[in-house]
Design an enzyme around this catalytic site. Sequence first.
Site, mmCIF file in Angstrom:
data_model
loop_
_atom_site.group_PDB
_atom_site.id
_atom_site.type_symbol
_atom_site.label_atom_id
_atom_site.label_comp_id
_atom_site.label_asym_id
_atom_site.label_seq_id
_atom_site.Cartn_x
_atom_site.Cartn_y
_atom_site.Cartn_z
ATOM 1 N N ASN A 12 0.857 -1.194 0.000
ATOM 2 C CA ASN A 12 0.000 0.000 0.000
ATOM 3 C C ASN A 12 0.897 1.249 0.000
ATOM 4 O O ASN A 12 1.722 1.434 0.905
ATOM 5 C CB ASN A 12 -0.909 -0.024 1.238
ATOM 6 N N ASP A 14 -0.182 4.478 -0.087
ATOM 7 C CA ASP A 14 -0.905 5.700 0.306
ATOM 8 C C ASP A 14 -0.003 6.731 0.990
ATOM 9 O O ASP A 14 -0.109 7.933 0.762
ATOM 10 C CB ASP A 14 -2.019 5.372 1.316
ATOM 11 N N HIS A 15 0.849 6.232 1.886
ATOM 12 C CA HIS A 15 1.538 7.200 2.741
ATOM 13 C C HIS A 15 2.786 7.808 2.107
ATOM 14 O O HIS A 15 3.368 8.732 2.659
ATOM 15 C CB HIS A 15 1.755 6.605 4.132
ATOM 16 N N ARG A 23 3.106 18.906 1.714
ATOM 17 C CA ARG A 23 3.694 20.158 1.252
ATOM 18 C C ARG A 23 3.210 20.587 -0.125
ATOM 19 O O ARG A 23 3.701 21.579 -0.671
ATOM 20 C CB ARG A 23 5.230 20.020 1.236
ATOM 21 N N HIS A 48 -5.702 3.659 -1.741
ATOM 22 C CA HIS A 48 -7.017 4.016 -1.208
ATOM 23 C C HIS A 48 -7.283 5.456 -1.629
ATOM 24 O O HIS A 48 -6.639 6.382 -1.130
ATOM 25 C CB HIS A 48 -6.965 3.885 0.326
ATOM 26 N N ARG A 50 -9.217 8.200 -1.001
ATOM 27 C CA ARG A 50 -10.190 8.662 0.007
ATOM 28 C C ARG A 50 -11.027 9.804 -0.552
ATOM 29 O O ARG A 50 -10.552 10.618 -1.349
ATOM 30 C CB ARG A 50 -9.459 9.115 1.270
ATOM 31 N N ARG A 54 -6.887 12.900 1.038
ATOM 32 C CA ARG A 54 -5.783 13.295 1.930
ATOM 33 C C ARG A 54 -4.445 12.727 1.473
ATOM 34 O O ARG A 54 -3.400 13.208 1.864
ATOM 35 C CB ARG A 54 -6.076 12.863 3.374
ATOM 36 N N HIS A 55 -4.460 11.661 0.676
ATOM 37 C CA HIS A 55 -3.170 11.148 0.166
ATOM 38 C C HIS A 55 -3.239 10.847 -1.329
ATOM 39 O O HIS A 55 -2.834 11.660 -2.138
ATOM 40 C CB HIS A 55 -2.613 9.991 1.011
ATOM 41 N N GLU A 75 -8.793 0.530 -3.174
ATOM 42 C CA GLU A 75 -9.673 0.617 -1.997
ATOM 43 C C GLU A 75 -10.557 1.847 -2.137
ATOM 44 O O GLU A 75 -10.061 2.938 -2.442
ATOM 45 C CB GLU A 75 -8.843 0.732 -0.720
ATOM 46 N N THR A 105 -7.462 6.789 10.544
ATOM 47 C CA THR A 105 -7.277 5.732 9.559
ATOM 48 C C THR A 105 -8.549 4.886 9.578
ATOM 49 O O THR A 105 -9.492 5.220 10.301
ATOM 50 C CB THR A 105 -6.017 4.901 9.869
ATOM 51 N N THR A 106 -8.588 3.818 8.797
ATOM 52 C CA THR A 106 -9.807 3.004 8.727
ATOM 53 C C THR A 106 -9.988 2.257 10.043
ATOM 54 O O THR A 106 -9.242 1.331 10.337
ATOM 55 C CB THR A 106 -9.713 2.032 7.535
ATOM 56 N N GLU A 156 -11.118 -8.999 3.126
ATOM 57 C CA GLU A 156 -9.846 -8.644 3.765
ATOM 58 C C GLU A 156 -10.150 -8.422 5.234
ATOM 59 O O GLU A 156 -10.952 -7.541 5.589
ATOM 60 C CB GLU A 156 -9.242 -7.373 3.139
ATOM 61 N N HIS A 196 -3.832 -4.191 7.767
ATOM 62 C CA HIS A 196 -3.983 -2.951 8.529
ATOM 63 C C HIS A 196 -3.117 -3.008 9.793
ATOM 64 O O HIS A 196 -3.286 -3.892 10.625
ATOM 65 C CB HIS A 196 -5.419 -2.609 8.933
ATOM 66 N N GLY A 197 -2.216 -2.051 9.888
ATOM 67 C CA GLY A 197 -1.383 -1.927 11.084
ATOM 68 C C GLY A 197 -0.299 -2.987 11.206
ATOM 69 O O GLY A 197 0.346 -3.097 12.258
ATOM 70 N N GLY A 218 1.172 -1.116 4.382
ATOM 71 C CA GLY A 218 1.556 0.176 3.837
ATOM 72 C C GLY A 218 2.348 1.050 4.785
ATOM 73 O O GLY A 218 3.531 1.312 4.578
ATOM 74 N N HIS A 219 1.683 1.490 5.858
ATOM 75 C CA HIS A 219 2.275 2.525 6.703
ATOM 76 C C HIS A 219 3.668 2.133 7.207
ATOM 77 O O HIS A 219 4.621 2.930 7.121
ATOM 78 C CB HIS A 219 1.317 2.822 7.871
HETATM 79 C C1 LIG Z 1 -8.397 0.253 4.250
HETATM 80 C C2 LIG Z 1 -7.121 0.317 4.970
HETATM 81 O O1 LIG Z 1 -6.996 -0.240 5.993
HETATM 82 C C3 LIG Z 1 -5.952 1.067 4.468
HETATM 83 O O2 LIG Z 1 -5.850 1.206 3.123
HETATM 84 C C4 LIG Z 1 -5.923 2.380 5.044
HETATM 85 O O3 LIG Z 1 -7.053 3.056 4.544
HETATM 86 C C5 LIG Z 1 -4.651 3.102 4.709
HETATM 87 O O4 LIG Z 1 -4.848 4.440 4.562
HETATM 88 P P1 LIG Z 1 -5.280 5.425 5.764
HETATM 89 O O5 LIG Z 1 -4.104 5.525 6.661
HETATM 90 O O6 LIG Z 1 -5.694 6.652 5.079
HETATM 91 O O7 LIG Z 1 -6.424 4.792 6.495
HETATM 92 N N1 LIG Z 2 -5.918 -2.598 3.732
HETATM 93 C C1 LIG Z 2 -4.821 -2.362 4.604
HETATM 94 C C2 LIG Z 2 -3.726 -1.728 3.883
HETATM 95 O O1 LIG Z 2 -3.756 -1.621 2.665
HETATM 96 C C3 LIG Z 2 -2.527 -1.239 4.594
HETATM 97 O O2 LIG Z 2 -2.785 -0.730 5.865
HETATM 98 P P1 LIG Z 2 -1.548 -0.095 6.701
HETATM 99 O O3 LIG Z 2 -0.408 -1.083 6.629
HETATM 100 O O4 LIG Z 2 -1.178 1.184 6.009
HETATM 101 O O5 LIG Z 2 -2.084 0.064 8.079
#
Ligand SMILES: CC(=O)[C@@H](O)[C@H](O)COP(=O)(O)O
Ligand SMILES: NCC(=O)COP(=O)(O)O
Length: 248
Positions: A12, A14-15, A23, A48, A50, A54-55, A75, A105-106, A156, A196-197, A218-219
Amino acid sequence: MTTSTRILLGVNIDHVATLRQARGTRYPDPVKAALDAEEAGADGITVHLREDRRHIQERDVLLLKDVLQTRMNFEMGITEEMMAFAERIRPAHICLVPETRQELTTEGGLDVAGQEARIKAAVDRLSKIGCEVSLFIDADERQIEASRRVGAPAIELHTGRYADAQTPTEVAEELKRVADGVAFGLTQGLIVNAGHGLHYHNVEAVAAIKGINELNIGHALVAHALFVGFKSAVSEMKALILAAAAKA
Ligand SMILES: CC(=O)[C@@H](O)[C@H](O)COP(=O)(O)O
Ligand SMILES: NCC(=O)COP(=O)(O)O
Protein backbone atom coordinates in the site's frame (compact mmCIF):
# COMPACT_ATOMS: atom_id res chain seq x y z
CA MET A 1 -11.95 -25.52 0.85
CA THR A 2 -8.53 -24.59 -0.52
CA THR A 3 -5.55 -23.58 1.57
CA SER A 4 -2.52 -22.20 -0.15
CA THR A 5 0.99 -22.22 1.29
CA ARG A 6 1.88 -19.25 -0.90
CA ILE A 7 1.22 -15.84 0.59
CA LEU A 8 1.21 -12.64 -1.41
CA LEU A 9 2.33 -9.16 -0.40
CA GLY A 10 0.24 -6.21 -1.50
CA VAL A 11 2.15 -2.98 -0.96
CA ASN A 12 0.00 0.00 0.00
CA ILE A 13 1.62 3.24 -1.19
CA ASP A 14 -0.91 5.70 0.31
CA HIS A 15 1.54 7.20 2.74
CA VAL A 16 4.11 8.08 0.10
CA ALA A 17 1.34 10.35 -1.14
CA THR A 18 0.69 11.57 2.42
CA LEU A 19 4.22 12.99 2.51
CA ARG A 20 3.75 14.65 -0.88
CA GLN A 21 0.40 16.16 0.08
CA ALA A 22 1.87 17.53 3.32
CA ARG A 23 3.69 20.16 1.25
CA GLY A 24 1.84 20.15 -2.05
CA THR A 25 5.00 19.18 -3.93
CA ARG A 26 5.42 16.77 -6.86
CA TYR A 27 7.57 14.49 -4.74
CA PRO A 28 7.75 11.84 -3.40
CA ASP A 29 5.82 10.18 -6.20
CA PRO A 30 3.77 7.13 -5.19
CA VAL A 31 4.02 5.89 -8.77
CA LYS A 32 7.81 5.61 -8.39
CA ALA A 33 7.28 3.81 -5.08
CA ALA A 34 4.94 1.36 -6.79
CA LEU A 35 7.47 0.57 -9.50
CA ASP A 36 10.23 0.11 -6.90
CA ALA A 37 7.92 -2.12 -4.85
CA GLU A 38 7.23 -4.30 -7.86
CA GLU A 39 10.96 -4.62 -8.56
CA ALA A 40 11.48 -5.67 -4.95
CA GLY A 41 8.87 -8.42 -5.11
CA ALA A 42 5.49 -6.86 -4.37
CA ASP A 43 2.71 -9.02 -5.75
CA GLY A 44 0.32 -6.12 -6.11
CA ILE A 45 -0.10 -2.43 -5.33
CA THR A 46 -2.85 -1.11 -3.07
CA VAL A 47 -4.14 2.46 -3.10
CA HIS A 48 -7.02 4.02 -1.21
CA LEU A 49 -8.56 7.00 -2.97
CA ARG A 50 -10.19 8.66 0.01
CA GLU A 51 -13.16 10.92 -0.42
CA ASP A 52 -11.17 13.76 1.20
CA ARG A 53 -8.12 13.08 -1.05
CA ARG A 54 -5.78 13.29 1.93
CA HIS A 55 -3.17 11.15 0.17
CA ILE A 56 -3.78 9.35 -3.13
CA GLN A 57 -5.13 11.51 -5.99
CA GLU A 58 -6.97 10.51 -9.18
CA ARG A 59 -3.78 11.29 -11.12
CA ASP A 60 -1.91 8.58 -9.17
CA VAL A 61 -4.53 5.96 -9.88
CA LEU A 62 -4.68 6.79 -13.59
CA LEU A 63 -0.90 6.62 -13.97
CA LEU A 64 -0.69 3.40 -11.97
CA LYS A 65 -3.33 1.85 -14.16
CA ASP A 66 -1.01 2.45 -17.13
CA VAL A 67 2.32 1.42 -15.65
CA LEU A 68 1.78 -1.39 -13.14
CA GLN A 69 3.22 -4.75 -14.10
CA THR A 70 1.40 -6.55 -11.31
CA ARG A 71 -2.15 -5.54 -10.42
CA MET A 72 -3.94 -2.76 -8.63
CA ASN A 73 -6.03 -3.26 -5.52
CA PHE A 74 -8.19 -0.15 -5.42
CA GLU A 75 -9.67 0.62 -2.00
CA MET A 76 -12.76 2.78 -1.98
CA GLY A 77 -15.78 3.80 0.01
CA ILE A 78 -19.17 3.02 -1.53
CA THR A 79 -20.17 6.36 -3.01
CA GLU A 80 -21.51 7.14 -6.46
CA GLU A 81 -18.40 9.20 -7.20
CA MET A 82 -16.10 6.26 -6.41
CA MET A 83 -18.27 3.71 -8.20
CA ALA A 84 -18.16 5.83 -11.37
CA PHE A 85 -14.38 6.29 -11.07
CA ALA A 86 -13.89 2.53 -10.57
CA GLU A 87 -15.99 1.84 -13.65
CA ARG A 88 -13.74 4.18 -15.57
CA ILE A 89 -10.43 2.62 -14.50
CA ARG A 90 -11.52 -1.02 -14.01
CA PRO A 91 -8.82 -2.13 -11.55
CA ALA A 92 -8.14 -5.87 -11.20
CA HIS A 93 -9.20 -5.82 -7.55
CA ILE A 94 -11.45 -3.51 -5.59
CA CYS A 95 -11.64 -3.54 -1.82
CA LEU A 96 -14.74 -1.85 -0.43
CA VAL A 97 -13.94 -0.11 2.85
CA PRO A 98 -15.87 1.99 5.37
CA GLU A 99 -14.83 5.61 5.39
CA THR A 100 -15.53 8.53 7.65
CA ARG A 101 -14.09 11.95 7.09
CA GLN A 102 -12.69 12.55 10.57
CA GLU A 103 -11.00 9.19 11.16
CA LEU A 104 -7.22 8.97 11.51
CA THR A 105 -7.28 5.73 9.56
CA THR A 106 -9.81 3.00 8.73
CA GLU A 107 -11.01 2.25 12.21
CA GLY A 108 -13.26 -0.76 11.77
CA GLY A 109 -14.60 -3.11 9.15
CA LEU A 110 -17.49 -2.61 6.79
CA ASP A 111 -20.85 -3.52 8.32
CA VAL A 112 -21.88 -5.91 5.56
CA ALA A 113 -24.50 -7.67 7.69
CA GLY A 114 -26.18 -4.35 8.43
CA GLN A 115 -26.44 -3.14 4.83
CA GLU A 116 -26.56 -6.24 2.65
CA ALA A 117 -28.72 -4.80 -0.12
CA ARG A 118 -26.51 -1.73 -0.59
CA ILE A 119 -23.30 -3.75 -0.58
CA LYS A 120 -24.71 -6.45 -2.86
CA ALA A 121 -25.65 -3.77 -5.39
CA ALA A 122 -22.07 -2.41 -5.30
CA VAL A 123 -20.52 -5.88 -5.57
CA ASP A 124 -22.80 -6.75 -8.51
CA ARG A 125 -22.03 -3.49 -10.30
CA LEU A 126 -18.24 -3.84 -9.89
CA SER A 127 -18.19 -7.56 -10.69
CA LYS A 128 -19.99 -6.80 -13.94
CA ILE A 129 -16.98 -4.78 -15.15
CA GLY A 130 -14.59 -7.63 -14.34
CA CYS A 131 -13.20 -6.52 -10.94
CA GLU A 132 -12.59 -9.03 -8.17
CA VAL A 133 -14.32 -7.41 -5.21
CA SER A 134 -13.25 -7.89 -1.62
CA LEU A 135 -14.86 -6.51 1.52
CA PHE A 136 -12.75 -5.04 4.31
CA ILE A 137 -14.37 -6.50 7.42
CA ASP A 138 -13.69 -7.40 11.01
CA ALA A 139 -12.96 -11.06 11.69
CA ASP A 140 -16.51 -11.75 12.75
CA GLU A 141 -18.55 -14.76 11.54
CA ARG A 142 -21.68 -12.67 10.98
CA GLN A 143 -19.82 -10.29 8.67
CA ILE A 144 -18.04 -13.14 6.89
CA GLU A 145 -21.31 -14.98 6.21
CA ALA A 146 -22.89 -11.76 4.99
CA SER A 147 -19.91 -11.21 2.67
CA ARG A 148 -20.56 -14.58 1.06
CA ARG A 149 -24.27 -13.83 0.78
CA VAL A 150 -23.68 -10.56 -1.07
CA GLY A 151 -21.54 -12.41 -3.62
CA ALA A 152 -18.08 -11.02 -2.89
CA PRO A 153 -15.41 -13.55 -3.88
CA ALA A 154 -12.93 -12.17 -1.33
CA ILE A 155 -12.67 -10.56 2.08
CA GLU A 156 -9.85 -8.64 3.77
CA LEU A 157 -9.80 -9.12 7.52
CA HIS A 158 -9.00 -5.94 9.45
CA THR A 159 -5.94 -6.65 11.60
CA GLY A 160 -5.99 -3.26 13.33
CA ARG A 161 -7.23 -4.62 16.66
CA TYR A 162 -4.44 -7.20 16.66
CA ALA A 163 -1.91 -4.48 15.81
CA ASP A 164 -3.22 -2.22 18.58
CA ALA A 165 -3.40 -4.92 21.28
CA GLN A 166 -1.26 -4.02 24.27
CA THR A 167 -0.80 -7.03 26.53
CA PRO A 168 0.35 -10.53 25.51
CA THR A 169 -3.13 -11.83 26.42
CA GLU A 170 -4.83 -9.26 24.22
CA VAL A 171 -2.40 -9.94 21.38
CA ALA A 172 -3.10 -13.69 21.61
CA GLU A 173 -6.88 -13.09 21.71
CA GLU A 174 -6.82 -10.80 18.70
CA LEU A 175 -4.53 -13.12 16.75
CA LYS A 176 -6.90 -16.01 17.46
CA ARG A 177 -9.82 -13.88 16.28
CA VAL A 178 -8.02 -13.30 12.97
CA ALA A 179 -7.00 -16.97 12.63
CA ASP A 180 -10.58 -18.11 13.34
CA GLY A 181 -11.84 -15.61 10.80
CA VAL A 182 -9.47 -16.94 8.16
CA ALA A 183 -10.55 -20.54 8.82
CA PHE A 184 -14.23 -19.57 8.77
CA GLY A 185 -13.82 -17.51 5.60
CA LEU A 186 -12.29 -20.49 3.83
CA THR A 187 -15.23 -22.70 4.84
CA GLN A 188 -17.46 -20.08 3.16
CA GLY A 189 -15.49 -20.47 -0.07
CA LEU A 190 -13.99 -16.97 0.15
CA ILE A 191 -10.51 -15.77 -0.75
CA VAL A 192 -9.18 -14.40 2.54
CA ASN A 193 -6.77 -11.48 2.67
CA ALA A 194 -5.73 -9.49 5.75
CA GLY A 195 -4.17 -6.19 6.59
CA HIS A 196 -3.98 -2.95 8.53
CA GLY A 197 -1.38 -1.93 11.08
CA LEU A 198 0.97 -4.78 10.25
CA HIS A 199 4.66 -4.04 10.72
CA TYR A 200 8.05 -5.76 10.92
CA HIS A 201 7.51 -6.88 14.51
CA ASN A 202 3.96 -8.19 14.34
CA VAL A 203 3.60 -9.57 10.82
CA GLU A 204 5.08 -13.03 11.29
CA ALA A 205 2.30 -14.43 13.47
CA VAL A 206 -0.28 -13.33 10.92
CA ALA A 207 1.72 -14.63 7.97
CA ALA A 208 1.88 -17.99 9.75
CA ILE A 209 -1.91 -18.35 9.70
CA LYS A 210 -2.68 -21.01 7.13
CA GLY A 211 -4.89 -20.05 4.22
CA ILE A 212 -4.31 -16.30 3.96
CA ASN A 213 -4.02 -15.32 0.33
CA GLU A 214 -2.51 -11.85 0.68
CA LEU A 215 -1.35 -9.35 3.29
CA ASN A 216 -1.75 -5.66 2.50
CA ILE A 217 0.82 -3.51 4.22
CA GLY A 218 1.56 0.18 3.84
CA HIS A 219 2.28 2.53 6.70
CA ALA A 220 5.10 0.48 8.25
CA LEU A 221 6.73 -0.11 4.88
CA VAL A 222 6.75 3.58 4.00
CA ALA A 223 8.13 4.44 7.45
CA HIS A 224 10.94 1.87 7.17
CA ALA A 225 11.70 3.00 3.63
CA LEU A 226 12.79 6.40 5.00
CA PHE A 227 15.78 4.67 6.51
CA VAL A 228 16.55 1.80 4.13
CA GLY A 229 14.93 2.81 0.83
CA PHE A 230 11.68 1.53 -0.65
CA LYS A 231 13.06 -1.55 -2.39
CA SER A 232 14.85 -2.80 0.73
CA ALA A 233 11.80 -2.13 2.89
CA VAL A 234 9.63 -4.22 0.57
CA SER A 235 12.10 -7.06 0.14
CA GLU A 236 12.71 -7.27 3.92
CA MET A 237 8.96 -7.47 4.53
CA LYS A 238 8.47 -10.05 1.82
CA ALA A 239 11.28 -12.22 3.19
CA LEU A 240 9.78 -12.08 6.71
CA ILE A 241 6.35 -13.06 5.45
CA LEU A 242 7.53 -15.91 3.26
CA ALA A 243 9.78 -17.32 6.01
CA ALA A 244 6.96 -17.21 8.57
CA ALA A 245 4.51 -18.86 6.17
CA ALA A 246 7.02 -21.57 5.27
CA LYS A 247 7.75 -22.35 8.94
CA ALA A 248 4.06 -22.64 9.89
C1 LIG B 1 -8.40 0.25 4.25
C2 LIG B 1 -7.12 0.32 4.97
O1 LIG B 1 -7.00 -0.24 5.99
C3 LIG B 1 -5.95 1.07 4.47
O2 LIG B 1 -5.85 1.21 3.12
C4 LIG B 1 -5.92 2.38 5.04
O3 LIG B 1 -7.05 3.06 4.54
C5 LIG B 1 -4.65 3.10 4.71
O4 LIG B 1 -4.85 4.44 4.56
P1 LIG B 1 -5.28 5.43 5.76
O5 LIG B 1 -4.10 5.53 6.66
O6 LIG B 1 -5.69 6.65 5.08
O7 LIG B 1 -6.42 4.79 6.50
N1 LIG C 1 -5.92 -2.60 3.73
C1 LIG C 1 -4.82 -2.36 4.60
C2 LIG C 1 -3.73 -1.73 3.88
O1 LIG C 1 -3.76 -1.62 2.67
C3 LIG C 1 -2.53 -1.24 4.59
O2 LIG C 1 -2.78 -0.73 5.86
P1 LIG C 1 -1.55 -0.10 6.70
O3 LIG C 1 -0.41 -1.08 6.63
O4 LIG C 1 -1.18 1.18 6.01
O5 LIG C 1 -2.08 0.06 8.08
